[in-house]
Motif scaffolding. Structure first.
Motif, PDB file in Angstrom:
ATOM      1  N   GLY A 229      39.107  49.169  34.920  1.00 21.69           N
ATOM      2  CA  GLY A 229      38.855  49.084  36.357  1.00 21.69           C
ATOM      3  C   GLY A 229      40.146  49.078  37.155  1.00 21.69           C
ATOM      4  O   GLY A 229      40.256  49.751  38.192  1.00 21.69           O
ATOM      5  N   LEU A 230      41.150  48.336  36.670  1.00 23.83           N
ATOM      6  CA  LEU A 230      42.443  48.289  37.334  1.00 23.83           C
ATOM      7  C   LEU A 230      43.086  49.680  37.350  1.00 23.83           C
ATOM      8  O   LEU A 230      43.568  50.135  38.389  1.00 23.83           O
ATOM      9  CB  LEU A 230      43.362  47.278  36.651  1.00 23.83           C
TER      10      LEU A 230
ATOM     11  N   HIS B 253      33.940  37.970  40.297  1.00 25.48           N
ATOM     12  CA  HIS B 253      35.046  38.777  40.818  1.00 25.48           C
ATOM     13  C   HIS B 253      35.046  40.181  40.219  1.00 25.48           C
ATOM     14  O   HIS B 253      35.452  41.132  40.890  1.00 25.48           O
ATOM     15  CB  HIS B 253      36.369  38.046  40.600  1.00 25.48           C
ATOM     16  N   ALA B 254      34.573  40.317  38.980  1.00 32.41           N
ATOM     17  CA  ALA B 254      34.458  41.653  38.382  1.00 32.41           C
ATOM     18  C   ALA B 254      33.430  42.478  39.147  1.00 32.41           C
ATOM     19  O   ALA B 254      33.644  43.672  39.418  1.00 32.41           O
ATOM     20  CB  ALA B 254      34.079  41.543  36.911  1.00 32.41           C
ATOM     21  N   LEU B 255      32.323  41.865  39.515  1.00 30.36           N
ATOM     22  CA  LEU B 255      31.313  42.555  40.311  1.00 30.36           C
ATOM     23  C   LEU B 255      31.880  42.911  41.684  1.00 30.36           C
ATOM     24  O   LEU B 255      31.708  44.033  42.176  1.00 30.36           O
ATOM     25  CB  LEU B 255      30.059  41.689  40.445  1.00 30.36           C
TER      26      LEU B 255
ATOM     27  N   LEU C 122      33.074  51.517  46.874  1.00 29.46           N
ATOM     28  CA  LEU C 122      33.098  51.768  48.316  1.00 29.46           C
ATOM     29  C   LEU C 122      34.427  52.350  48.792  1.00 29.46           C
ATOM     30  O   LEU C 122      34.610  52.601  49.980  1.00 29.46           O
ATOM     31  CB  LEU C 122      32.775  50.480  49.080  1.00 29.46           C
ATOM     32  N   GLY C 123      35.373  52.552  47.862  1.00 36.05           N
ATOM     33  CA  GLY C 123      36.634  53.193  48.220  1.00 36.05           C
ATOM     34  C   GLY C 123      37.744  52.255  48.615  1.00 36.05           C
ATOM     35  O   GLY C 123      38.825  52.709  49.007  1.00 36.05           O
ATOM     36  N   ASP C 124      37.524  50.946  48.536  1.00 35.47           N
ATOM     37  CA  ASP C 124      38.589  49.999  48.853  1.00 35.47           C
ATOM     38  C   ASP C 124      39.363  49.713  47.561  1.00 35.47           C
ATOM     39  O   ASP C 124      39.243  48.644  46.954  1.00 35.47           O
ATOM     40  CB  ASP C 124      38.021  48.709  49.450  1.00 35.47           C
ATOM     41  N   ASN C 125      40.145  50.706  47.136  1.00 34.26           N
ATOM     42  CA  ASN C 125      40.858  50.603  45.860  1.00 34.26           C
ATOM     43  C   ASN C 125      41.937  49.536  45.870  1.00 34.26           C
ATOM     44  O   ASN C 125      42.225  48.938  44.834  1.00 34.26           O
ATOM     45  CB  ASN C 125      41.440  51.964  45.478  1.00 34.26           C
ATOM     46  N   ALA C 126      42.555  49.286  47.022  1.00 34.07           N
ATOM     47  CA  ALA C 126      43.604  48.260  47.086  1.00 34.07           C
ATOM     48  C   ALA C 126      43.015  46.879  46.781  1.00 34.07           C
ATOM     49  O   ALA C 126      43.582  46.114  45.980  1.00 34.07           O
ATOM     50  CB  ALA C 126      44.272  48.280  48.457  1.00 34.07           C
ATOM     51  N   LEU C 127      41.882  46.553  47.406  1.00 33.96           N
ATOM     52  CA  LEU C 127      41.246  45.251  47.158  1.00 33.96           C
ATOM     53  C   LEU C 127      40.691  45.182  45.732  1.00 33.96           C
ATOM     54  O   LEU C 127      40.801  44.148  45.065  1.00 33.96           O
ATOM     55  CB  LEU C 127      40.143  44.984  48.186  1.00 33.96           C
ATOM     56  N   ALA C 128      40.139  46.283  45.257  1.00 37.04           N
ATOM     57  CA  ALA C 128      39.633  46.325  43.880  1.00 37.04           C
ATOM     58  C   ALA C 128      40.770  46.086  42.896  1.00 37.04           C
ATOM     59  O   ALA C 128      40.642  45.274  41.970  1.00 37.04           O
ATOM     60  CB  ALA C 128      38.952  47.660  43.608  1.00 37.04           C
ATOM     61  N   ALA C 129      41.895  46.771  43.088  1.00 40.69           N
ATOM     62  CA  ALA C 129      43.042  46.622  42.183  1.00 40.69           C
ATOM     63  C   ALA C 129      43.578  45.190  42.206  1.00 40.69           C
ATOM     64  O   ALA C 129      43.881  44.617  41.153  1.00 40.69           O
ATOM     65  CB  ALA C 129      44.136  47.617  42.551  1.00 40.69           C
ATOM     66  N   ALA C 130      43.695  44.616  43.396  1.00 39.01           N
ATOM     67  CA  ALA C 130      44.189  43.239  43.507  1.00 39.01           C
ATOM     68  C   ALA C 130      43.260  42.275  42.762  1.00 39.01           C
ATOM     69  O   ALA C 130      43.721  41.362  42.059  1.00 39.01           O
ATOM     70  CB  ALA C 130      44.310  42.842  44.978  1.00 39.01           C
ATOM     71  N   THR C 131      41.962  42.488  42.889  1.00 42.00           N
ATOM     72  CA  THR C 131      40.989  41.630  42.205  1.00 42.00           C
ATOM     73  C   THR C 131      41.068  41.814  40.699  1.00 42.00           C
ATOM     74  O   THR C 131      41.062  40.835  39.946  1.00 42.00           O
ATOM     75  CB  THR C 131      39.560  41.919  42.719  1.00 42.00           C
ATOM     76  N   TYR C 132      41.147  43.064  40.246  1.00 44.15           N
ATOM     77  CA  TYR C 132      41.278  43.312  38.804  1.00 44.15           C
ATOM     78  C   TYR C 132      42.567  42.708  38.248  1.00 44.15           C
ATOM     79  O   TYR C 132      42.582  42.213  37.112  1.00 44.15           O
ATOM     80  CB  TYR C 132      41.227  44.812  38.499  1.00 44.15           C
ATOM     81  N   ARG C 133      43.659  42.712  39.019  1.00 42.09           N
ATOM     82  CA  ARG C 133      44.908  42.099  38.557  1.00 42.09           C
ATOM     83  C   ARG C 133      44.707  40.602  38.294  1.00 42.09           C
ATOM     84  O   ARG C 133      45.197  40.068  37.292  1.00 42.09           O
ATOM     85  CB  ARG C 133      46.027  42.308  39.585  1.00 42.09           C
ATOM     86  N   HIS C 134      44.003  39.943  39.204  1.00 38.80           N
ATOM     87  CA  HIS C 134      43.701  38.510  38.999  1.00 38.80           C
ATOM     88  C   HIS C 134      42.843  38.325  37.747  1.00 38.80           C
ATOM     89  O   HIS C 134      43.053  37.392  36.973  1.00 38.80           O
ATOM     90  CB  HIS C 134      42.973  37.918  40.209  1.00 38.80           C
ATOM     91  N   LEU C 135      41.888  39.216  37.570  1.00 34.05           N
ATOM     92  CA  LEU C 135      40.980  39.102  36.426  1.00 34.05           C
ATOM     93  C   LEU C 135      41.707  39.258  35.093  1.00 34.05           C
ATOM     94  O   LEU C 135      41.459  38.487  34.160  1.00 34.05           O
ATOM     95  CB  LEU C 135      39.851  40.139  36.529  1.00 34.05           C
TER      96      LEU C 135
ATOM     97  N   PRO D  99      43.097  38.522  29.633  1.00 31.46           N
ATOM     98  CA  PRO D  99      43.819  39.764  29.327  1.00 31.46           C
ATOM     99  C   PRO D  99      43.164  40.624  28.246  1.00 31.46           C
ATOM    100  O   PRO D  99      43.445  41.812  28.164  1.00 31.46           O
ATOM    101  CB  PRO D  99      45.201  39.285  28.881  1.00 31.46           C
ATOM    102  N   GLN D 100      42.281  40.058  27.450  1.00 30.44           N
ATOM    103  CA  GLN D 100      41.631  40.821  26.395  1.00 30.44           C
ATOM    104  C   GLN D 100      40.430  41.630  26.900  1.00 30.44           C
ATOM    105  O   GLN D 100      39.838  42.391  26.133  1.00 30.44           O
ATOM    106  CB  GLN D 100      41.200  39.897  25.241  1.00 30.44           C
ATOM    107  N   ALA D 101      40.075  41.529  28.166  1.00 32.66           N
ATOM    108  CA  ALA D 101      38.908  42.226  28.722  1.00 32.66           C
ATOM    109  C   ALA D 101      39.286  43.669  29.077  1.00 32.66           C
ATOM    110  O   ALA D 101      39.773  43.950  30.173  1.00 32.66           O
ATOM    111  CB  ALA D 101      38.370  41.480  29.944  1.00 32.66           C
ATOM    112  N   GLY D 102      39.043  44.562  28.148  1.00 29.24           N
ATOM    113  CA  GLY D 102      39.415  45.967  28.316  1.00 29.24           C
ATOM    114  C   GLY D 102      38.765  46.642  29.506  1.00 29.24           C
ATOM    115  O   GLY D 102      39.372  47.499  30.160  1.00 29.24           O
TER     116      GLY D 102
END
Length: 190
Positions: A184-185, A148-150, A158-171, A176-179
């Motif tokens: 990325g978020l 999911h990080a990849l 690719l500019g899909d920041n909304a999907l990237a942010a949602a994925t980083y939130r799950h991650l 939570p210790q993964a800086g």
């Protein structure tokens, strides 16, 4: 002979003759006088190193891996090892084909998709990488956070920041210790 030499020699002979290794019988020779036979030591596995060429014969390894995949086409270790060997020899197109075949046979195998997507990213093929990561069933975030990080990194590129942010939130909920994921978020949300 040294430890494991009998098994190693048996496997080499069986491979060369293309017969099952358990059909080969190894018999130990009787020791004779050094003046007649010379040194009969095998320290440091010299029996294999000295008489059967250098270890790491890529062509032989490739043949064995292809045989393994012919018998077990979904074998993750055999396919990943084959891909690593092909990439080491800069045979990228063949590595891609091996991974694409693995994904076709086992669309749920996340390791094939991650490896293929990373290979495509290295070549600047970000859209293809995203398509590969979206193939089949995605693993659960907790089961494979690296997948999911990849995925998030490719989406952000690719500019899909909304999907990237949602994925980083799950991650970051999972780890939570993964800086790096917090970074990325933050970048996806700016």
């Amino acid at each position: 002979m040294g430890q494991g030499s009998r098994t190693g020699l048996k496997m080499i002979v069986a491979d060369e003759l293309e017969v099952p290794w358990d059909s080969i019988e190894i018999r130990m020779a009787l020791a004779g006088p050094q003046a007649v036979w010379g040194s009969m030591t095998a320290g440091g596995s010299t029996s294999i190193r000295l008489f059967f060429g250098p270890p790491g014969d890529a062509a032989a390894a490739e043949r064995q891996l292809l045989r393994a995949l012919a018998l077990l086409p979904r074998s993750r270790p055999a396919r990943e090892t084959l891909v690593a060997l092909l990439l080491k020899e800069r045979r990228t197109a063949e590595a891609e084909a091996a991974l694409a075949e693995g994904i076709r046979l086992a669309p749920g195998e996340a390791s094939f998709k991650k490896l293929y997507a990373r290979l495509l990213v290295d070549q600047g093929e970000w859209k293809r990488a995203l398509a590969v990561l979206r193939t089949g069933t995605l693993p659960q975030v907790a089961a494979d956070p690296d997948y999911h990080a990849l995925f998030a990194a490719v989406c952000r590129h690719l500019g899909d920041n909304a999907l990237a942010a949602a994925t980083y939130r799950h991650l970051v909920r999972v780890r939570p210790q993964a800086g790096l994921w917090w970074l990325g978020l933050g970048l996806a949300e700016e």
